[in-house]
Design a protein around this motif. Structure first.
Motif, PDB file in Angstrom:
ATOM      1  N   ASP A   1      21.958  34.289  53.322  1.00  0.00           N
ATOM      2  CA  ASP A   1      21.264  34.368  52.041  1.00  0.00           C
ATOM      3  C   ASP A   1      22.231  34.891  50.981  1.00  0.00           C
ATOM      4  O   ASP A   1      22.525  36.083  50.931  1.00  0.00           O
ATOM      5  N   GLU A   2      22.738  33.977  50.171  1.00  0.00           N
ATOM      6  CA  GLU A   2      23.670  34.353  49.100  1.00  0.00           C
ATOM      7  C   GLU A   2      24.859  35.156  49.648  1.00  0.00           C
ATOM      8  O   GLU A   2      25.176  36.217  49.112  1.00  0.00           O
ATOM      9  N   PRO A   3      25.525  34.666  50.678  1.00  0.00           N
ATOM     10  CA  PRO A   3      26.524  35.504  51.363  1.00  0.00           C
ATOM     11  C   PRO A   3      27.756  35.778  50.515  1.00  0.00           C
ATOM     12  O   PRO A   3      28.506  36.698  50.802  1.00  0.00           O
TER      13      PRO A   3
ATOM     14  N   SER B   1      17.251  31.402  40.257  1.00  0.00           N
ATOM     15  CA  SER B   1      16.670  32.659  40.700  1.00  0.00           C
ATOM     16  C   SER B   1      15.141  32.567  40.674  1.00  0.00           C
ATOM     17  O   SER B   1      14.556  32.041  39.738  1.00  0.00           O
ATOM     18  N   GLY B   2      14.516  33.043  41.735  1.00  0.00           N
ATOM     19  CA  GLY B   2      13.061  33.015  41.813  1.00  0.00           C
ATOM     20  C   GLY B   2      12.496  31.722  42.348  1.00  0.00           C
ATOM     21  O   GLY B   2      11.276  31.548  42.415  1.00  0.00           O
ATOM     22  N   ALA B   3      13.364  30.802  42.768  1.00  0.00           N
ATOM     23  CA  ALA B   3      12.896  29.509  43.251  1.00  0.00           C
ATOM     24  C   ALA B   3      12.189  29.612  44.606  1.00  0.00           C
ATOM     25  O   ALA B   3      11.391  28.747  44.964  1.00  0.00           O
ATOM     26  N   GLY B   4      12.518  30.674  45.362  1.00  0.00           N
ATOM     27  CA  GLY B   4      11.869  30.856  46.657  1.00  0.00           C
ATOM     28  C   GLY B   4      12.805  30.679  47.840  1.00  0.00           C
ATOM     29  O   GLY B   4      12.353  30.591  48.990  1.00  0.00           O
ATOM     30  N   LYS B   5      14.112  30.688  47.587  1.00  0.00           N
ATOM     31  CA  LYS B   5      15.088  30.476  48.665  1.00  0.00           C
ATOM     32  C   LYS B   5      15.030  31.610  49.693  1.00  0.00           C
ATOM     33  O   LYS B   5      14.939  31.358  50.908  1.00  0.00           O
ATOM     34  N   SER B   6      15.079  32.843  49.227  1.00  0.00           N
ATOM     35  CA  SER B   6      15.053  33.974  50.159  1.00  0.00           C
ATOM     36  C   SER B   6      13.735  34.004  50.919  1.00  0.00           C
ATOM     37  O   SER B   6      13.704  34.283  52.119  1.00  0.00           O
ATOM     38  N   THR B   7      12.658  33.715  50.218  1.00  0.00           N
ATOM     39  CA  THR B   7      11.345  33.702  50.860  1.00  0.00           C
ATOM     40  C   THR B   7      11.328  32.698  52.009  1.00  0.00           C
ATOM     41  O   THR B   7      10.827  32.998  53.103  1.00  0.00           O
TER      42      THR B   7
HETATM   43  N1  ATP Z   1       7.662  41.111  48.276  1.00  0.00           N
HETATM   44  C1  ATP Z   1       7.343  40.389  47.184  1.00  0.00           C
HETATM   45  N2  ATP Z   1       6.210  40.667  46.494  1.00  0.00           N
HETATM   46  C2  ATP Z   1       5.870  39.972  45.416  1.00  0.00           C
HETATM   47  N3  ATP Z   1       6.575  38.950  44.919  1.00  0.00           N
HETATM   48  C3  ATP Z   1       7.722  38.620  45.561  1.00  0.00           C
HETATM   49  C4  ATP Z   1       8.162  39.320  46.717  1.00  0.00           C
HETATM   50  N4  ATP Z   1       9.315  38.773  47.136  1.00  0.00           N
HETATM   51  C5  ATP Z   1       9.594  37.769  46.277  1.00  0.00           C
HETATM   52  N5  ATP Z   1       8.642  37.668  45.330  1.00  0.00           N
HETATM   53  C6  ATP Z   1       8.599  36.672  44.239  1.00  0.00           C
HETATM   54  O1  ATP Z   1       8.675  35.411  44.825  1.00  0.00           O
HETATM   55  C7  ATP Z   1       9.507  34.562  44.038  1.00  0.00           C
HETATM   56  C8  ATP Z   1      10.584  33.967  44.918  1.00  0.00           C
HETATM   57  O2  ATP Z   1      11.450  34.996  45.333  1.00  0.00           O
HETATM   58  P1  ATP Z   1      12.759  34.718  46.191  1.00  0.00           P
HETATM   59  O3  ATP Z   1      13.369  36.014  46.487  1.00  0.00           O
HETATM   60  O4  ATP Z   1      12.381  33.860  47.332  1.00  0.00           O
HETATM   61  O5  ATP Z   1      13.645  33.902  45.168  1.00  0.00           O
HETATM   62  P2  ATP Z   1      15.126  33.388  45.345  1.00  0.00           P
HETATM   63  O6  ATP Z   1      15.074  31.926  45.204  1.00  0.00           O
HETATM   64  O7  ATP Z   1      15.717  33.951  46.594  1.00  0.00           O
HETATM   65  O8  ATP Z   1      15.817  34.042  44.082  1.00  0.00           O
HETATM   66  P3  ATP Z   1      17.317  34.614  43.954  1.00  0.00           P
HETATM   67  O9  ATP Z   1      18.198  33.434  43.762  1.00  0.00           O
HETATM   68  O10 ATP Z   1      17.261  35.463  42.711  1.00  0.00           O
HETATM   69  O11 ATP Z   1      17.611  35.394  45.187  1.00  0.00           O
HETATM   70  C9  ATP Z   1      10.071  35.411  42.924  1.00  0.00           C
HETATM   71  O12 ATP Z   1       9.385  35.120  41.737  1.00  0.00           O
HETATM   72  C10 ATP Z   1       9.798  36.830  43.335  1.00  0.00           C
HETATM   73  O13 ATP Z   1       9.468  37.628  42.221  1.00  0.00           O
END
Ligand code: ATP
Ligand code: MG
Lengths: 229, 305
Positions: A165-167, A40-46
């Motif tokens: 994304d995490e379907p 979690s928080g690795a940046g996958k969704s981003t």
């Molecule tokens: N709109 C935003 N504003 C500020 N920080 C953000 C925003 N969106 C994501 N982040 C931060 O960017 C980092 C990556 O978020 P992301 O959602 O890409 O993680 P993830 O790998 O998809 O995690 P998960 O498995 O929990 O979905 C996280 O630390 C999150 O707090």
């Protein structure tokens, strides 16, 4: 083809900015099934949001089919999004619309005519195995069925790329593998699939290329990978 | 996606549905718009009334110089000649004592008592007079002082003039004051109307969050997403405009006879009937402009594309 070149993303949360993606370099070819894993928080969704220009990178280049994504104007973005289907953990179905209407909605809002809606919607609902439940509202469907409807909606514009994304995040084991099998079937028809997940079972079941991310960086990129921590 | 006719129909339909869902908010929004437009239309109407009043009073302004009874017709025509040479004067008319008497008799033909009194008096009690009109209202004051200082001033008994001029300047002052006030009130109300409409549209946007998110996701074009909200704003304006016309016109027909009894030259009912098309366009156009401006601002601020 999808390419990332030296992509950086910094979120401005209050005073300090947070680097969610740090120097990402990737190439995903047409027809690939790529799983992106990481905690979690690795940046996958981003990473996925960058592809549909939900977010713009702070630096670097992103292309989808030779389209320079960060450079698109606001009026060009919808055309990009019709090339890329997207599904999410929370399905994002409209609760006051039936299965059929939820899928039809995606056609209506791009100006499709009745004729096209009448032929295309049942076709795509059949592909995802939901041809029995056109008239059901989301609350009358199981989680797996809801995700199928969401997949049908994502497929309605015949996209070249499907982002997931995490379907399976909200699904039980049985439904999870149903959905994964469906994604693999869609991939076999030629659609590029990019799947983000932190579930080792899911990624192992797919058994294809695995990109591992941590703290905004790609730490591993394996063909035919197995998920390791 | 190009804005084809079918797409346009869909955008309008969704706008209409949003509008219906919001009926209570819509009521308040339209209310404040109606108030704004009414004040605006009232201002326009008031402008017309005050301009016509002033014009009709200016028309009436003249100087009446009453000649002493011993002045002969010859002396009078000499004065007329002299006055006619002045560039400020547009018109001079000599009314002899006999003509004045005729006029007086004609005016009171029905009144036995007056006729009786005239007969008993035996001689003509009326004075000969000069009716003078100047080219412009502002020149009257200097004309009067010119006549008072001229070498024929000893032949003149008195000059009638001052009353009208003070009335005119008073009306001018009041009307320009009211106009400034009216414009100010219209501007303030417009601002409030825009804010209220803006807020209503913002709430609609929030209530549609889910739909908007999905529309963006599946690649709906920007005008498909934004259009319905702009249509909603325009609908508020159109309905408010129609309401204002429905209130304003009966009011004009009601008030018109009363106004006409004060200022005969002003037929408001006729005037606004003639300009019905223009008034309709003005009111509906202002309403639509208010609604569209508000929704465009709301959409720009709260609707991510
Ligand atoms: N709109 C935003 N504003 C500020 N920080 C953000 C925003 N969106 C994501 N982040 C931060 O960017 C980092 C990556 O978020 P992301 O959602 O890409 O993680 P993830 O790998 O998809 O995690 P998960 O498995 O929990 O979905 C996280 O630390 C999150 O707090
Ligand atoms: Mg995520």
């Amino acid at each position: 083809m999808i390419t990332f070149e030296k992509v950086i993303k910094e979120y401005n949360g209050g005073q300090k900015s947070y680097r969610a993606l740090d120097d990402i370099n990737l190439e995903i070819k047409d027809g690939e099934f790529v799983s992106i894993i990481g905690p979690s928080g690795a940046g996958k969704s981003t990473l996925l949001k960058m592809l549909i220009r939900e977010e713009v990178p702070s630096g670097g280049q992103i292309t989808v089919d030779n389209i320079n994504v960060p450079e698109l104007t606001d009026s060009e973005v919808p055309y990009l999004r019709r090339k890329i289907g997207t599904i999410f953990q929370d399905f994002k179905l409209l609760t006051n619309k039936t299965s059929f209407e939820n899928v039809a909605f995606a056609l209506e809002v791009v100006g499709a005519d009745e004729e096209q809606i009448k032929t295309d919607v049942p076709k795509v609902l059949r592909i995802v195995g939901m041809d029995e439940k056109f008239e059901n509202f989301p609350h009358q469907l199981s989680g797996g069925e809801r995700q199928r409807i969401a997949i049908a909606r994502a497929l309605i514009h015949r996209p070249k790329i499907l982002l997931a994304d995490e379907p399976t995040g909200n699904l039980d084991l049985l439904n999870t593998f149903d959905v994964i099998k469906l994604l693999m079937k869609i991939n076999e028809f030629g659609t590029t699939v990019v799947l983000a997940s932190h579930d080792r079972e899911v990624v192992n079941a797919v058994g294809q290329r695995v990109i591992t991310m941590d703290k905004g960086k790609v730490v591993k990129d394996q063909e035919q990978g197995k998920y390791t921590i | 996606m190009k804005p084809t006719k079918k797409n346009l129909m869909r955008v309008i339909e969704v706008g209409w549905i949003n509008f219906k869902r919001n009926s209570w908010l819509a009521f308040g929004t339209i209310g404040i718009m109606v108030l704004t437009l009414l004040i605006f239309v009232g201002l326009v109407a008031f402008n017309i009334v005050s301009r016509t009043t002033i014009a009709s009073l200016e028309e009436k302004v003249d100087i009446t110089a009453y000649l002493k009874t011993n002045v002969s017709d010859d002396q009078a025509s000499e004065i007329v000649n002299e006055l006619e040479n002045l560039p400020e004067i547009s018109y001079v008319n000599y009314v002899s004592r006999e003509e004045a008497l005729e006029e007086f008799k004609k005016r009171h033909a029905d009144e036995e008592l007056v006729q009786q009194a005239l007969l008993e008096l035996g001689e003509n009690p009326l004075q000969a007079s000069l009716e003078i009109k100047a080219g412009e209202t502002a020149q009257y004051a200097s004309l009067v002082s010119f006549i008072e200082k001229s070498d024929f001033s000893n032949l003149i008994d008195k000059i009638d003039f001052y009353e009208n001029s003070t009335v005119i300047s008073r009306i001018q002052k009041i009307s320009s004051g009211l106009r400034v006030g009216g414009i100010l009130v219209t501007l303030i109300l417009s601002l409030i109307a825009v804010l209220v409409t803006f807020n209503t549209i913002r709430l609609t946007i929030y209530s549609q969050k889910q739909e908007i998110e999905i529309m963006r996701l599946v690649g709906a074009s920007n005008w498909h997403i934004r259009g319905p909200f702009v249509v909603e704003g325009a609908l508020y304006g159109i309905i408010a405009g129609l309401a204002v016309l429905i209130i304003f016109y009966p009011m004009v027909y009601l008030v018109s006879p009363r106004v006409q009894s004060f200022i005969p030259s002003m037929d408001l009912a006729n005037y606004f009937s003639n300009f019905f098309g223009q008034m309709g366009l003005l009111v509906l156009g202002s309403g639509i402009a208010l609604g569209v401006v508000s929704s465009v601002i709301a959409v720009r601020r709260y609707l991510k594309i």
